[in-house]
Design a protein around this motif. Structure first.
Motif, PDB file in Angstrom:
ATOM      1  N   LYS A 134       0.815  -1.214   0.000  1.00 46.36           N
ATOM      2  CA  LYS A 134       0.000   0.000   0.000  1.00 46.36           C
ATOM      3  C   LYS A 134       0.850   1.266   0.000  1.00 46.36           C
ATOM      4  O   LYS A 134       0.358   2.358  -0.303  1.00 46.36           O
ATOM      5  N   ASP A 135       2.141   1.135   0.366  1.00 53.12           N
ATOM      6  CA  ASP A 135       3.034   2.297   0.368  1.00 53.12           C
ATOM      7  C   ASP A 135       3.664   2.558  -0.992  1.00 53.12           C
ATOM      8  O   ASP A 135       4.360   3.562  -1.165  1.00 53.12           O
ATOM      9  N   ILE A 136       3.450   1.676  -1.945  1.00 52.09           N
ATOM     10  CA  ILE A 136       4.078   1.786  -3.266  1.00 52.09           C
ATOM     11  C   ILE A 136       3.110   2.472  -4.223  1.00 52.09           C
ATOM     12  O   ILE A 136       1.932   2.114  -4.291  1.00 52.09           O
ATOM     13  N   PRO A 137       3.552   3.479  -4.966  1.00 52.23           N
ATOM     14  CA  PRO A 137       2.662   4.165  -5.917  1.00 52.23           C
ATOM     15  C   PRO A 137       2.097   3.207  -6.965  1.00 52.23           C
ATOM     16  O   PRO A 137       2.696   2.181  -7.296  1.00 52.23           O
ATOM     17  N   THR A 138       0.936   3.565  -7.475  1.00 58.56           N
ATOM     18  CA  THR A 138       0.259   2.711  -8.451  1.00 58.56           C
ATOM     19  C   THR A 138       1.050   2.573  -9.745  1.00 58.56           C
ATOM     20  O   THR A 138       0.870   1.601 -10.469  1.00 58.56           O
ATOM     21  N   GLN A 139       1.920   3.540 -10.044  1.00 57.25           N
ATOM     22  CA  GLN A 139       2.710   3.448 -11.266  1.00 57.25           C
ATOM     23  C   GLN A 139       3.627   2.228 -11.252  1.00 57.25           C
ATOM     24  O   GLN A 139       3.977   1.701 -12.300  1.00 57.25           O
ATOM     25  N   PHE A 140       4.009   1.774 -10.065  1.00 55.54           N
ATOM     26  CA  PHE A 140       4.897   0.622  -9.961  1.00 55.54           C
ATOM     27  C   PHE A 140       4.123  -0.694  -9.930  1.00 55.54           C
ATOM     28  O   PHE A 140       4.710  -1.745 -10.138  1.00 55.54           O
ATOM     29  N   LEU A 141       2.831  -0.616  -9.651  1.00 55.80           N
ATOM     30  CA  LEU A 141       2.058  -1.840  -9.503  1.00 55.80           C
ATOM     31  C   LEU A 141       1.702  -2.461 -10.841  1.00 55.80           C
ATOM     32  O   LEU A 141       1.408  -3.657 -10.914  1.00 55.80           O
ATOM     33  N   GLY A 142       1.707  -1.666 -11.907  1.00 59.23           N
ATOM     34  CA  GLY A 142       1.312  -2.201 -13.208  1.00 59.23           C
ATOM     35  C   GLY A 142       2.465  -2.786 -13.998  1.00 59.23           C
ATOM     36  O   GLY A 142       2.239  -3.330 -15.088  1.00 59.23           O
ATOM     37  N   THR A 143       3.693  -2.687 -13.506  1.00 59.28           N
ATOM     38  CA  THR A 143       4.830  -3.193 -14.258  1.00 59.28           C
ATOM     39  C   THR A 143       4.970  -4.700 -14.059  1.00 59.28           C
ATOM     40  O   THR A 143       4.719  -5.233 -12.973  1.00 59.28           O
ATOM     41  N   SER A 144       5.347  -5.372 -15.115  1.00 61.52           N
ATOM     42  CA  SER A 144       5.530  -6.829 -15.060  1.00 61.52           C
ATOM     43  C   SER A 144       6.948  -7.220 -14.692  1.00 61.52           C
ATOM     44  O   SER A 144       7.196  -8.363 -14.286  1.00 61.52           O
ATOM     45  N   GLU A 145       7.894  -6.289 -14.826  1.00 63.81           N
ATOM     46  CA  GLU A 145       9.292  -6.566 -14.520  1.00 63.81           C
ATOM     47  C   GLU A 145       9.617  -6.082 -13.106  1.00 63.81           C
ATOM     48  O   GLU A 145       9.019  -5.120 -12.614  1.00 63.81           O
ATOM     49  N   PRO A 146      10.569  -6.724 -12.440  1.00 66.37           N
ATOM     50  CA  PRO A 146      10.978  -6.256 -11.108  1.00 66.37           C
ATOM     51  C   PRO A 146      11.583  -4.855 -11.184  1.00 66.37           C
ATOM     52  O   PRO A 146      12.197  -4.473 -12.177  1.00 66.37           O
ATOM     53  N   VAL A 147      11.391  -4.105 -10.115  1.00 67.40           N
ATOM     54  CA  VAL A 147      11.960  -2.761 -10.029  1.00 67.40           C
ATOM     55  C   VAL A 147      13.248  -2.825  -9.222  1.00 67.40           C
ATOM     56  O   VAL A 147      13.434  -3.713  -8.369  1.00 67.40           O
TER      57      VAL A 147
END
Length: 283
Positions: free
Chosen positions: A112-125
């Motif tokens: 829940k602390d991670i922005p939604t822009q990072f939730l849609g990526t399929s690759e690891p950040v």
């Protein structure tokens, strides 16, 4: 075997040319779940990222512990944070460590602390550790591990309609129109009502036997107060007319205050002259 003199001197000077740098030790990253069915704990070392990504689920929480160091001595830096960066889009977000005076640091985060822009990526950040402070010591920034953010199948998908900085549609502002004077018909009605009172006033003067012969006496006794008072009254009417037709309130107030003050002073002197004639028995 003995080293040449100049090589021995260089060996003594060489360590001093390397500036101190920041780093960390005793670093561990762990992922725990509320259901306690999965738990991950890995040790981290400087400049040696983990070979496998760490997975963070919807109910998981990530905890990173380490001890910050300056020139291999535990010390509290000015800044220390965990930086998540999406290499595909260039977006990044930082999570500051809570650092104690002895350098012991901790940061915790969940999905829940991670922005939604990072939730849609399929690759690891990429998860980087950044440590720096004032002074001559070099800051530390390097990849620590990669974070794979998983979503439950039952969880609602993150919306793509996220507001971003950029060009927005043009907005046309509609301001309230300036106030206007009443219709002319209303103005004419009030003007006629005012003009009708003039002959009524003149008739009342005649009815009460006004003595017009005293006009010359009044002007002779106090010509300036009477003339200035009548002129100021006419001037006030002119100011109100200009305010009605074209002037604004702030254009009308200064001259009305000046003319009002003149009318008060001259009217007081003119009424004093009238009172003197009344006391003398002249009517």
């Amino acid at each position: 075997m003995r080293l040449p003199a100049h090589l021995g001197l260089l060996a003594l000077v060489a360590p001093s040319v390397y500036a101190a740098s920041w780093g960390f030790t005793d670093a561990t990253v762990s992922v725990s779940s509320k259901s306690a069915t999965s738990r991950v704990k890995e040790s981290l070392k400087e400049n040696a990222p983990l070979s496998t990504p760490i997975t963070l689920g919807d109910s998981d929480s990530l905890k990173l512990l380490l001890t910050t160091q300056e020139d291999r001595s535990a010390k509290r830096p000015h800044q220390a944070f965990l930086l998540l960066k999406d290499s595909a889009t260039g977006l990044d977000v930082s999570y500051p460590f809570s650092v104690k005076n002895d350098g012991k640091s901790k940061v915790e985060l969940s999905k829940k602390d991670i922005p939604t822009q990072f939730l849609g990526t399929s690759e690891p950040v990429d998860a980087e550790i950044v440590i720096g402070s004032f002074g001559a010591s070099d800051a530390y920034r390097n990849l620590a591990f990669q974070l794979s953010i998983n979503s439950d199948a039952s969880a609602p998908a993150a919306s793509d309609a996220v507001e971003r900085y950029g060009k927005q549609p043009r907005i046309n502002h509609i301001f309230k129109t300036d106030p206007k004077s009443p219709p002319q018909i209303i103005t004419l009605i009030f003007l006629l009502s005012t003009l009708v009172t003039i002959p009524v006033l003149a008739g009342m003067w005649m009815y009460f036997d006004v003595n017009l012969n005293h006009l010359s006496v009044a002007l002779k006794a106090a010509p300036v107060p009477h003339i200035v008072f009548v002129s100021s009254v006419i001037g006030l009417e002119g100011i109100f007319f200009m305010y009605y037709t074209s002037w604004t309130l702030f254009q009308m107030l200064p001259p009305s205050l000046i003319v009002g003050a003149v009318a008060f002073l001259s009217g007081s002197r003119a009424l004093s002259e009238v009172q003197e004639r009344r006391l003398a028995g002249l009517r």
